[in-house]
Design a protein around this motif. Sequence first.
Motif: not given
Length: 408
Positions: A67-72, A106-112, A76-81, A101-104
Amino acid sequence: MISSVLTVTQLNFFIKSMFDAEPRLKRVTVIGEISNFVQHYKSGHLYFSLKDENAAIKAVMFRTDAVKLRFRPENGMRVVLTGRVSVFERDGQYQLYAESLIPAGEGALAIAFAQLREKLAKEGLFDDTRKKPIPRFPHKIGVVTAKSGAAVRDILQILNRRWPMAQVVLSPVLVQGAGAAASIAAALKQLNFAGQCDVLIVGRGGGSMEDLWAFNEEIVVRAVADSVIPVISAVGHETDFTLCDFAADLRAPTPSAAAELAVPNQTEMAETVFSLRGQLRRAADGYLSSRQYALSLVSPQANRRRILNTIDNQMQYCDSLQTRLQTAVSHRRDAAQNAFGEAVSRLEALSPLKVLSRGYALCEKEGAAVDSIQKLQQGDRVSLRFWDGSADCEVIQTEEKSHEKANL
Protein backbone atom coordinates in the motif's frame (compact mmCIF):
# COMPACT_ATOMS: atom_id res chain seq x y z
CA MET A 1 20.38 -48.83 9.09
CA ILE A 2 18.83 -45.36 8.87
CA SER A 3 19.48 -43.51 12.12
CA SER A 4 16.62 -41.02 11.76
CA VAL A 5 13.82 -40.30 9.37
CA LEU A 6 12.52 -36.71 8.83
CA THR A 7 9.11 -35.71 7.69
CA VAL A 8 8.83 -33.22 4.84
CA THR A 9 7.59 -30.64 7.31
CA GLN A 10 10.61 -31.17 9.54
CA LEU A 11 12.99 -30.90 6.62
CA ASN A 12 11.44 -27.70 5.32
CA PHE A 13 11.45 -26.23 8.82
CA PHE A 14 15.15 -27.09 9.18
CA ILE A 15 16.01 -25.47 5.83
CA LYS A 16 13.98 -22.36 6.67
CA SER A 17 15.81 -22.09 10.00
CA MET A 18 19.14 -22.17 8.17
CA PHE A 19 18.02 -19.38 5.81
CA ASP A 20 16.70 -17.26 8.67
CA ALA A 21 19.90 -17.70 10.65
CA GLU A 22 22.07 -16.37 7.82
CA PRO A 23 22.58 -12.61 8.49
CA ARG A 24 23.47 -11.87 4.86
CA LEU A 25 19.99 -12.96 3.78
CA LYS A 26 18.12 -10.82 6.29
CA ARG A 27 18.45 -7.73 4.09
CA VAL A 28 19.34 -7.90 0.41
CA THR A 29 18.92 -5.52 -2.52
CA VAL A 30 18.28 -7.09 -5.92
CA ILE A 31 17.68 -5.54 -9.35
CA GLY A 32 15.70 -7.35 -12.00
CA GLU A 33 12.69 -7.45 -14.28
CA ILE A 34 9.18 -8.21 -13.03
CA SER A 35 7.39 -11.17 -14.58
CA ASN A 36 4.34 -13.31 -13.72
CA PHE A 37 2.92 -10.41 -11.74
CA VAL A 38 -0.31 -11.15 -9.79
CA GLN A 39 -2.14 -8.95 -7.32
CA HIS A 40 -4.32 -10.86 -4.89
CA TYR A 41 -7.44 -8.70 -4.73
CA LYS A 42 -8.78 -10.05 -1.43
CA SER A 43 -5.55 -9.90 0.59
CA GLY A 44 -3.81 -7.11 -1.32
CA HIS A 45 -0.54 -9.10 -1.48
CA LEU A 46 1.63 -8.91 -4.61
CA TYR A 47 3.16 -12.05 -6.13
CA PHE A 48 5.72 -11.97 -8.94
CA SER A 49 9.08 -13.21 -10.16
CA LEU A 50 12.25 -11.18 -10.45
CA LYS A 51 14.49 -12.23 -13.32
CA ASP A 52 17.55 -11.30 -15.33
CA GLU A 53 19.08 -12.85 -18.46
CA ASN A 54 20.07 -16.10 -16.74
CA ALA A 55 17.92 -16.72 -13.68
CA ALA A 56 14.69 -15.95 -11.84
CA ILE A 57 13.47 -15.97 -8.25
CA LYS A 58 9.95 -15.81 -6.84
CA ALA A 59 9.01 -12.81 -4.72
CA VAL A 60 6.11 -11.64 -2.59
CA MET A 61 5.21 -8.22 -1.17
CA PHE A 62 2.62 -8.24 1.58
CA ARG A 63 -0.20 -5.71 1.68
CA THR A 64 1.30 -3.67 4.54
CA ASP A 65 4.25 -2.79 2.29
CA ALA A 66 2.35 -2.82 -1.04
CA VAL A 67 0.00 0.00 0.00
CA LYS A 68 3.01 2.31 0.34
CA LEU A 69 3.88 2.05 -3.37
CA ARG A 70 3.31 5.21 -5.43
CA PHE A 71 3.32 3.28 -8.72
CA ARG A 72 1.64 0.11 -10.03
CA PRO A 73 4.12 -2.72 -10.73
CA GLU A 74 3.76 -4.28 -14.18
CA ASN A 75 5.34 -7.14 -16.11
CA GLY A 76 8.53 -6.09 -17.88
CA MET A 77 9.27 -3.26 -15.45
CA ARG A 78 12.84 -3.15 -14.08
CA VAL A 79 12.88 -2.53 -10.33
CA VAL A 80 15.23 -2.47 -7.37
CA LEU A 81 13.86 -4.73 -4.61
CA THR A 82 14.94 -4.50 -0.98
CA GLY A 83 13.90 -7.24 1.46
CA ARG A 84 14.94 -10.62 2.85
CA VAL A 85 15.35 -14.17 1.60
CA SER A 86 13.49 -16.97 3.37
CA VAL A 87 11.63 -20.22 2.73
CA PHE A 88 7.90 -20.79 2.25
CA GLU A 89 7.70 -24.01 4.29
CA ARG A 90 4.52 -25.38 2.77
CA ASP A 91 6.01 -25.63 -0.74
CA GLY A 92 9.67 -25.87 0.21
CA GLN A 93 10.19 -22.79 -1.98
CA TYR A 94 12.79 -20.18 -1.14
CA GLN A 95 11.81 -16.66 -2.24
CA LEU A 96 12.29 -12.93 -1.77
CA TYR A 97 10.08 -11.13 0.74
CA ALA A 98 10.00 -7.55 -0.61
CA GLU A 99 9.80 -4.61 1.76
CA SER A 100 10.25 -1.90 -0.88
CA LEU A 101 10.26 -1.53 -4.68
CA ILE A 102 11.85 1.31 -6.57
CA PRO A 103 11.69 1.67 -10.38
CA ALA A 104 15.13 1.31 -11.88
CA GLY A 105 16.10 4.46 -13.77
CA GLU A 106 12.77 6.29 -13.41
CA GLY A 107 11.09 7.75 -10.32
CA ALA A 108 8.02 6.18 -8.75
CA LEU A 109 6.11 9.48 -8.97
CA ALA A 110 6.82 9.81 -12.69
CA ILE A 111 5.54 6.29 -13.29
CA ALA A 112 2.46 6.87 -11.12
CA PHE A 113 1.78 10.09 -13.04
CA ALA A 114 2.01 8.34 -16.40
CA GLN A 115 -0.09 5.36 -15.30
CA LEU A 116 -2.92 7.46 -13.84
CA ARG A 117 -2.85 9.82 -16.83
CA GLU A 118 -3.27 6.89 -19.21
CA LYS A 119 -6.09 5.43 -17.11
CA LEU A 120 -8.09 8.67 -16.86
CA ALA A 121 -7.45 9.57 -20.51
CA LYS A 122 -9.00 6.27 -21.57
CA GLU A 123 -12.08 7.21 -19.53
CA GLY A 124 -12.33 10.47 -21.47
CA LEU A 125 -11.71 12.83 -18.52
CA PHE A 126 -9.27 14.93 -20.56
CA ASP A 127 -11.30 15.15 -23.80
CA ASP A 128 -11.73 18.61 -25.30
CA THR A 129 -15.44 17.90 -25.74
CA ARG A 130 -15.81 18.04 -21.94
CA LYS A 131 -14.31 21.52 -21.69
CA LYS A 132 -16.72 24.29 -20.67
CA PRO A 133 -16.27 27.92 -21.78
CA ILE A 134 -15.07 30.42 -19.18
CA PRO A 135 -17.68 33.20 -18.66
CA ARG A 136 -16.49 36.59 -19.91
CA PHE A 137 -18.04 38.72 -17.15
CA PRO A 138 -18.24 36.61 -13.96
CA HIS A 139 -20.17 37.96 -10.98
CA LYS A 140 -18.80 35.50 -8.38
CA ILE A 141 -15.44 33.69 -8.47
CA GLY A 142 -14.52 30.72 -6.26
CA VAL A 143 -10.85 30.35 -5.29
CA VAL A 144 -9.62 26.97 -3.97
CA THR A 145 -6.11 27.31 -2.58
CA ALA A 146 -4.16 27.71 0.68
CA LYS A 147 -5.49 30.42 3.00
CA SER A 148 -2.09 32.15 3.10
CA GLY A 149 0.87 32.54 0.79
CA ALA A 150 1.86 34.34 -2.39
CA ALA A 151 -0.64 32.47 -4.59
CA VAL A 152 -3.80 33.64 -2.81
CA ARG A 153 -2.43 37.18 -2.39
CA ASP A 154 -1.64 37.47 -6.09
CA ILE A 155 -5.04 36.10 -7.12
CA LEU A 156 -7.01 38.47 -4.88
CA GLN A 157 -4.93 41.53 -5.83
CA ILE A 158 -5.27 40.91 -9.56
CA LEU A 159 -9.01 40.17 -9.38
CA ASN A 160 -9.60 43.37 -7.39
CA ARG A 161 -7.53 45.45 -9.80
CA ARG A 162 -8.94 44.06 -13.04
CA TRP A 163 -12.60 43.47 -12.15
CA PRO A 164 -13.46 44.80 -8.65
CA MET A 165 -17.22 44.38 -9.15
CA ALA A 166 -16.85 40.58 -8.98
CA GLN A 167 -17.33 38.85 -5.62
CA VAL A 168 -14.60 36.42 -4.53
CA VAL A 169 -15.44 33.30 -2.49
CA LEU A 170 -12.23 31.95 -0.89
CA SER A 171 -12.32 28.25 0.03
CA PRO A 172 -9.05 27.61 1.95
CA VAL A 173 -7.61 24.07 1.65
CA LEU A 174 -4.49 22.07 2.32
CA VAL A 175 -2.34 22.03 -0.83
CA GLN A 176 0.47 19.74 0.34
CA GLY A 177 0.96 16.68 2.53
CA ALA A 178 -1.43 14.20 4.08
CA GLY A 179 -5.09 15.07 3.61
CA ALA A 180 -4.43 17.71 0.94
CA ALA A 181 -6.11 15.81 -1.91
CA ALA A 182 -9.24 15.12 0.14
CA SER A 183 -9.36 18.77 1.24
CA ILE A 184 -9.17 20.08 -2.35
CA ALA A 185 -11.76 17.61 -3.66
CA ALA A 186 -14.17 18.42 -0.82
CA ALA A 187 -13.89 22.18 -1.49
CA LEU A 188 -14.64 21.71 -5.19
CA LYS A 189 -17.68 19.57 -4.41
CA GLN A 190 -18.96 22.07 -1.82
CA LEU A 191 -18.68 25.03 -4.22
CA ASN A 192 -20.52 23.03 -6.87
CA PHE A 193 -23.20 22.07 -4.35
CA ALA A 194 -23.71 25.75 -3.42
CA GLY A 195 -23.92 26.57 -7.14
CA GLN A 196 -23.34 30.31 -6.67
CA CYS A 197 -20.01 30.78 -8.47
CA ASP A 198 -19.59 31.46 -12.19
CA VAL A 199 -16.01 30.15 -12.38
CA LEU A 200 -13.55 28.38 -10.06
CA ILE A 201 -9.78 28.86 -9.72
CA VAL A 202 -7.93 25.91 -8.13
CA GLY A 203 -4.19 25.76 -7.58
CA ARG A 204 -1.12 26.72 -5.56
CA GLY A 205 2.37 28.17 -5.97
CA GLY A 206 5.37 26.32 -7.30
CA GLY A 207 7.26 23.44 -5.72
CA SER A 208 8.76 20.03 -6.38
CA MET A 209 6.83 17.15 -7.90
CA GLU A 210 6.26 15.82 -4.39
CA ASP A 211 4.94 19.23 -3.25
CA LEU A 212 2.47 19.39 -6.15
CA TRP A 213 1.42 15.74 -5.92
CA ALA A 214 -1.98 16.44 -4.32
CA PHE A 215 -3.10 17.85 -7.69
CA ASN A 216 -2.18 14.53 -9.33
CA GLU A 217 -4.32 12.44 -6.98
CA GLU A 218 -7.25 10.69 -8.65
CA ILE A 219 -9.82 12.12 -6.20
CA VAL A 220 -8.83 15.69 -7.14
CA VAL A 221 -8.69 15.04 -10.88
CA ARG A 222 -12.17 13.49 -10.84
CA ALA A 223 -13.55 16.37 -8.75
CA VAL A 224 -12.23 18.87 -11.32
CA ALA A 225 -13.59 16.85 -14.24
CA ASP A 226 -17.00 16.43 -12.56
CA SER A 227 -17.35 20.14 -11.72
CA VAL A 228 -20.44 21.73 -13.27
CA ILE A 229 -18.83 25.14 -12.78
CA PRO A 230 -15.97 25.90 -15.22
CA VAL A 231 -12.57 25.35 -13.59
CA ILE A 232 -9.28 27.16 -14.24
CA SER A 233 -6.28 25.14 -13.03
CA ALA A 234 -3.27 27.12 -11.79
CA VAL A 235 -0.73 24.77 -10.22
CA GLY A 236 2.91 25.74 -9.78
CA HIS A 237 4.96 27.55 -12.41
CA GLU A 238 4.65 27.64 -16.18
CA THR A 239 6.79 24.50 -16.63
CA ASP A 240 4.81 22.47 -14.05
CA PHE A 241 2.07 20.17 -15.33
CA THR A 242 -0.33 18.15 -13.19
CA LEU A 243 -3.25 15.87 -14.03
CA CYS A 244 -5.51 18.59 -12.63
CA ASP A 245 -4.39 20.79 -15.56
CA PHE A 246 -5.56 18.20 -18.10
CA ALA A 247 -8.98 17.79 -16.46
CA ALA A 248 -9.64 21.53 -16.01
CA ASP A 249 -11.57 23.58 -18.56
CA LEU A 250 -8.62 25.97 -18.84
CA ARG A 251 -5.01 25.66 -17.71
CA ALA A 252 -3.19 28.77 -16.48
CA PRO A 253 0.64 28.76 -16.23
CA THR A 254 0.58 30.47 -12.79
CA PRO A 255 -2.00 31.53 -10.16
CA SER A 256 -1.54 35.16 -11.25
CA ALA A 257 -2.26 34.23 -14.86
CA ALA A 258 -5.38 32.35 -13.72
CA ALA A 259 -6.76 35.54 -12.15
CA GLU A 260 -6.10 37.43 -15.39
CA LEU A 261 -7.83 34.74 -17.46
CA ALA A 262 -10.84 34.63 -15.13
CA VAL A 263 -11.93 38.28 -15.51
CA PRO A 264 -11.69 41.08 -18.07
CA ASN A 265 -9.67 44.25 -17.51
CA GLN A 266 -11.95 47.12 -16.49
CA THR A 267 -9.56 49.69 -18.00
CA GLU A 268 -9.54 47.91 -21.36
CA MET A 269 -13.33 47.53 -21.23
CA ALA A 270 -13.74 51.26 -20.56
CA GLU A 271 -11.48 52.07 -23.51
CA THR A 272 -13.49 49.69 -25.71
CA VAL A 273 -16.77 51.34 -24.67
CA PHE A 274 -15.31 54.79 -25.34
CA SER A 275 -14.10 53.69 -28.77
CA LEU A 276 -17.47 52.15 -29.67
CA ARG A 277 -19.24 55.28 -28.49
CA GLY A 278 -17.05 57.38 -30.79
CA GLN A 279 -17.76 55.07 -33.70
CA LEU A 280 -21.49 55.29 -33.00
CA ARG A 281 -21.37 59.08 -32.84
CA ARG A 282 -19.47 59.34 -36.11
CA ALA A 283 -21.81 56.90 -37.80
CA ALA A 284 -24.84 58.88 -36.55
CA ASP A 285 -23.34 62.17 -37.70
CA GLY A 286 -22.58 60.74 -41.12
CA TYR A 287 -26.09 59.33 -41.46
CA LEU A 288 -27.72 62.59 -40.37
CA SER A 289 -25.54 64.59 -42.76
CA SER A 290 -26.51 62.39 -45.67
CA ARG A 291 -30.18 62.68 -44.75
CA GLN A 292 -29.88 66.47 -44.44
CA TYR A 293 -28.40 66.69 -47.88
CA ALA A 294 -31.09 64.46 -49.34
CA LEU A 295 -33.84 66.58 -47.78
CA SER A 296 -32.28 69.77 -49.02
CA LEU A 297 -32.70 68.52 -52.57
CA VAL A 298 -36.41 67.70 -52.33
CA SER A 299 -37.93 69.95 -49.61
CA PRO A 300 -39.03 73.62 -49.67
CA GLN A 301 -37.05 76.10 -47.58
CA ALA A 302 -39.57 76.18 -44.73
CA ASN A 303 -39.80 72.44 -44.44
CA ARG A 304 -36.04 72.25 -44.65
CA ARG A 305 -35.69 74.60 -41.68
CA ARG A 306 -38.25 72.62 -39.66
CA ILE A 307 -36.54 69.35 -40.45
CA LEU A 308 -33.15 70.81 -39.54
CA ASN A 309 -34.56 71.96 -36.22
CA THR A 310 -35.89 68.50 -35.59
CA ILE A 311 -32.49 67.05 -36.38
CA ASP A 312 -30.81 69.52 -34.00
CA ASN A 313 -33.23 68.53 -31.24
CA GLN A 314 -32.55 64.84 -31.82
CA MET A 315 -28.82 65.46 -31.71
CA GLN A 316 -29.21 67.27 -28.40
CA TYR A 317 -31.29 64.37 -27.14
CA CYS A 318 -28.54 61.96 -28.20
CA ASP A 319 -26.03 64.08 -26.29
CA SER A 320 -28.30 63.93 -23.23
CA LEU A 321 -28.60 60.16 -23.51
CA GLN A 322 -24.85 59.87 -23.82
CA THR A 323 -24.34 61.91 -20.64
CA ARG A 324 -26.92 59.85 -18.75
CA LEU A 325 -25.34 56.61 -19.96
CA GLN A 326 -21.91 57.73 -18.80
CA THR A 327 -23.30 58.77 -15.40
CA ALA A 328 -25.16 55.47 -14.98
CA VAL A 329 -22.04 53.44 -15.83
CA SER A 330 -20.03 55.45 -13.30
CA HIS A 331 -22.66 54.99 -10.58
CA ARG A 332 -22.89 51.24 -11.29
CA ARG A 333 -19.13 50.87 -11.04
CA ASP A 334 -18.97 52.87 -7.79
CA ALA A 335 -21.83 50.83 -6.29
CA ALA A 336 -20.11 47.55 -7.22
CA GLN A 337 -16.84 48.74 -5.67
CA ASN A 338 -18.62 49.78 -2.47
CA ALA A 339 -20.43 46.42 -2.27
CA PHE A 340 -17.15 44.61 -2.74
CA GLY A 341 -15.54 46.66 0.04
CA GLU A 342 -18.43 45.95 2.40
CA ALA A 343 -18.24 42.22 1.61
CA VAL A 344 -14.52 42.19 2.36
CA SER A 345 -15.14 44.01 5.67
CA ARG A 346 -17.85 41.50 6.65
CA LEU A 347 -15.56 38.61 5.73
CA GLU A 348 -12.78 40.04 7.90
CA ALA A 349 -15.22 40.57 10.78
CA LEU A 350 -16.28 36.91 10.60
CA SER A 351 -12.70 35.64 10.47
CA PRO A 352 -11.82 33.31 13.40
CA LEU A 353 -8.51 35.15 13.73
CA LYS A 354 -10.46 38.38 14.31
CA VAL A 355 -12.27 36.77 17.23
CA LEU A 356 -9.02 35.35 18.66
CA SER A 357 -7.36 38.78 18.46
CA ARG A 358 -9.93 40.13 20.94
CA GLY A 359 -8.60 37.88 23.69
CA TYR A 360 -10.50 34.66 23.02
CA ALA A 361 -8.85 31.27 22.55
CA LEU A 362 -9.86 28.06 20.72
CA CYS A 363 -9.64 24.82 22.69
CA GLU A 364 -8.80 21.68 20.67
CA LYS A 365 -8.51 18.05 21.75
CA GLU A 366 -6.90 15.52 19.40
CA GLY A 367 -7.22 18.02 16.52
CA ALA A 368 -10.95 18.71 17.04
CA ALA A 369 -12.55 21.80 18.58
CA VAL A 370 -13.98 21.33 22.09
CA ASP A 371 -17.42 23.00 22.32
CA SER A 372 -18.56 21.55 25.68
CA ILE A 373 -17.00 20.93 29.12
CA GLN A 374 -18.54 17.45 28.96
CA LYS A 375 -15.94 16.49 26.34
CA LEU A 376 -13.06 17.08 28.79
CA GLN A 377 -11.86 15.02 31.71
CA GLN A 378 -9.16 15.51 34.27
CA GLY A 379 -5.76 14.68 32.79
CA ASP A 380 -6.78 15.33 29.15
CA ARG A 381 -4.18 17.00 26.96
CA VAL A 382 -5.58 19.96 25.06
CA SER A 383 -4.24 22.72 22.82
CA LEU A 384 -5.24 26.37 23.28
CA ARG A 385 -4.94 28.35 20.04
CA PHE A 386 -4.54 32.13 20.26
CA TRP A 387 -4.30 34.68 17.44
CA ASP A 388 -0.49 34.62 17.58
CA GLY A 389 0.27 31.02 18.55
CA SER A 390 -0.82 28.02 20.58
CA ALA A 391 -0.12 26.33 23.92
CA ASP A 392 -0.33 22.66 24.98
CA CYS A 393 -2.13 22.26 28.34
CA GLU A 394 -3.35 19.55 30.73
CA VAL A 395 -6.82 19.63 32.31
CA ILE A 396 -6.42 19.83 36.09
CA GLN A 397 -10.08 20.12 37.00
CA THR A 398 -13.41 20.56 35.22
CA GLU A 399 -16.52 22.33 36.49
CA GLU A 400 -19.80 21.95 34.67
CA LYS A 401 -22.33 24.76 35.01
CA SER A 402 -26.01 24.02 35.52
CA HIS A 403 -28.37 24.69 32.60
CA GLU A 404 -29.82 27.70 34.44
CA LYS A 405 -26.39 29.24 34.86
CA ALA A 406 -25.40 28.41 31.31
CA ASN A 407 -28.50 30.19 29.97
CA LEU A 408 -27.78 33.41 31.89
